[in-house]
Design an enzyme around this catalytic site. Structure first.
Site, PDB file in Angstrom:
ATOM      1  N   ILE A  31       0.821  -1.206   0.000  1.00 18.55           N
ATOM      2  CA  ILE A  31       0.000   0.000   0.000  1.00 18.55           C
ATOM      3  C   ILE A  31       0.862   1.266   0.000  1.00 18.55           C
ATOM      4  CG2 ILE A  31      -0.259   0.366   2.502  1.00 18.55           C
ATOM      5  CD1 ILE A  31      -3.297   0.649   1.988  1.00 18.55           C
ATOM      6  N   GLY A  93      12.296  -3.211  11.856  1.00 15.43           N
ATOM      7  CA  GLY A  93      11.307  -2.454  11.090  1.00 15.43           C
ATOM      8  C   GLY A  93      10.026  -3.196  10.793  1.00 15.43           C
ATOM      9  N   GLN A  94       9.807  -4.347  11.462  1.00 13.14           N
ATOM     10  CA  GLN A  94       8.551  -5.072  11.206  1.00 13.14           C
ATOM     11  C   GLN A  94       7.387  -4.307  11.818  1.00 13.14           C
ATOM     12  OE1 GLN A  94       8.103  -8.930  13.110  1.00 13.14           O
ATOM     13  NE2 GLN A  94       6.777  -9.675  11.456  1.00 13.14           N
ATOM     14  N   HIS A 100       6.083 -12.020   6.081  1.00 19.89           N
ATOM     15  CA  HIS A 100       5.898 -11.611   4.680  1.00 19.89           C
ATOM     16  C   HIS A 100       7.260 -11.300   4.084  1.00 19.89           C
ATOM     17  CE1 HIS A 100       5.524  -8.133   7.351  1.00 19.89           C
ATOM     18  NE2 HIS A 100       6.105  -7.420   6.406  1.00 19.89           N
TER      19      HIS A 100
HETATM   20  P1  5GP Z   1       6.944  -4.590   7.577  1.00 15.14           P
HETATM   21  O1  5GP Z   1       7.168  -3.162   8.011  1.00 15.14           O
HETATM   22  O2  5GP Z   1       6.175  -5.351   8.635  1.00 15.14           O
HETATM   23  O3  5GP Z   1       8.173  -5.304   7.116  1.00 15.14           O
HETATM   24  O4  5GP Z   1       6.036  -4.488   6.285  1.00 15.14           O
HETATM   25  C1  5GP Z   1       4.663  -4.259   6.337  1.00 15.14           C
HETATM   26  C2  5GP Z   1       4.271  -3.713   4.991  1.00 15.14           C
HETATM   27  O5  5GP Z   1       2.866  -3.823   4.864  1.00 15.14           O
HETATM   28  C3  5GP Z   1       4.609  -2.209   4.812  1.00 15.14           C
HETATM   29  O6  5GP Z   1       5.468  -2.055   3.685  1.00 15.14           O
HETATM   30  C4  5GP Z   1       3.251  -1.558   4.609  1.00 15.14           C
HETATM   31  O7  5GP Z   1       3.290  -0.508   3.650  1.00 15.14           O
HETATM   32  C5  5GP Z   1       2.383  -2.710   4.164  1.00 15.14           C
HETATM   33  N1  5GP Z   1       0.988  -2.601   4.532  1.00 15.14           N
HETATM   34  C6  5GP Z   1       0.494  -2.273   5.757  1.00 15.14           C
HETATM   35  N2  5GP Z   1      -0.842  -2.289   5.743  1.00 15.14           N
HETATM   36  C7  5GP Z   1      -1.206  -2.637   4.479  1.00 15.14           C
HETATM   37  C8  5GP Z   1      -2.481  -2.814   3.847  1.00 15.14           C
HETATM   38  O8  5GP Z   1      -3.548  -2.659   4.435  1.00 15.14           O
HETATM   39  N3  5GP Z   1      -2.463  -3.174   2.538  1.00 15.14           N
HETATM   40  C9  5GP Z   1      -1.295  -3.357   1.841  1.00 15.14           C
HETATM   41  N4  5GP Z   1      -1.417  -3.703   0.554  1.00 15.14           N
HETATM   42  N5  5GP Z   1      -0.086  -3.206   2.415  1.00 15.14           N
HETATM   43  C10 5GP Z   1      -0.042  -2.840   3.718  1.00 15.14           C
END
Ligand code: 5GP
Ligand code: ZN
Length: 114
Positions: A31, A93-94, A100
């Site tokens: 997103i 940074g999670q 994922h």
């Molecule tokens: P992390 O920071 O946990 O490694 O990555 C989480 C990712 O999920 C971030 O890049 C963030 O932009 C994405 N994200 C968070 N909420 C949503 C959502 O509702 N939809 C989508 N498509 N991506 C999301």
């Protein structure tokens, strides 16, 4: 996991732009893209990190990487290079506690990561 945003996406409770789906994996567009190409490959089963996956369930990782491999081939991401990232824990940074793999491509990247 009732409050997990990725579980809600997997269960179609909130929308996402899906680019791939099979019985164990979904790949969506991030997103908030950090590169011209930014996808998230997500196993349908909820685990916070790879260390939380029991050995009996490890097959989900090979299925996850098979799906990523198909996407790389379909979109010729190997032509320009790509980066795969798994963040675990706050310091890394999670922000979503459901494992994922970020798939990033379409621009030059630096190393070491920030
Ligand atoms: P992390 O920071 O946990 O490694 O990555 C989480 C990712 O999920 C971030 O890049 C963030 O932009 C994405 N994200 C968070 N909420 C949503 C959502 O509702 N939809 C989508 N498509 N991506 C999301
Ligand atoms: Zn989840």
């Amino acid at each position: 996991m009732d409050q997990c945003i990725f579980c809600k996406i997997i269960n179609n409770e909130i929308p996402a732009r899906r680019v791939y789906e099979d019985e164990s994996t979904v790949i969506i567009k991030d997103i908030s893209p950090q590169a011209p190409v930014h996808y998230l490959a997500i196993p349908k089963k909820h685990f916070a990190g790879i260390q939380n996956i029991p050995s009996s369930e490890m097959e989900l990782l090979s299925k996850l990487f098979s799906a990523i491999t198909k996407l790389i081939a379909d979109e010729s991401l190997d032509q320009n290079g790509y980066r795969l990232v798994i963040n675990y824990g706050e310091k890394a940074g999670q922000t979503v506690s459901h494992i994922h793999v970020h798939i990033l491509s379409g621009r030059s990247m630096t190393w070491p990561p920030g």
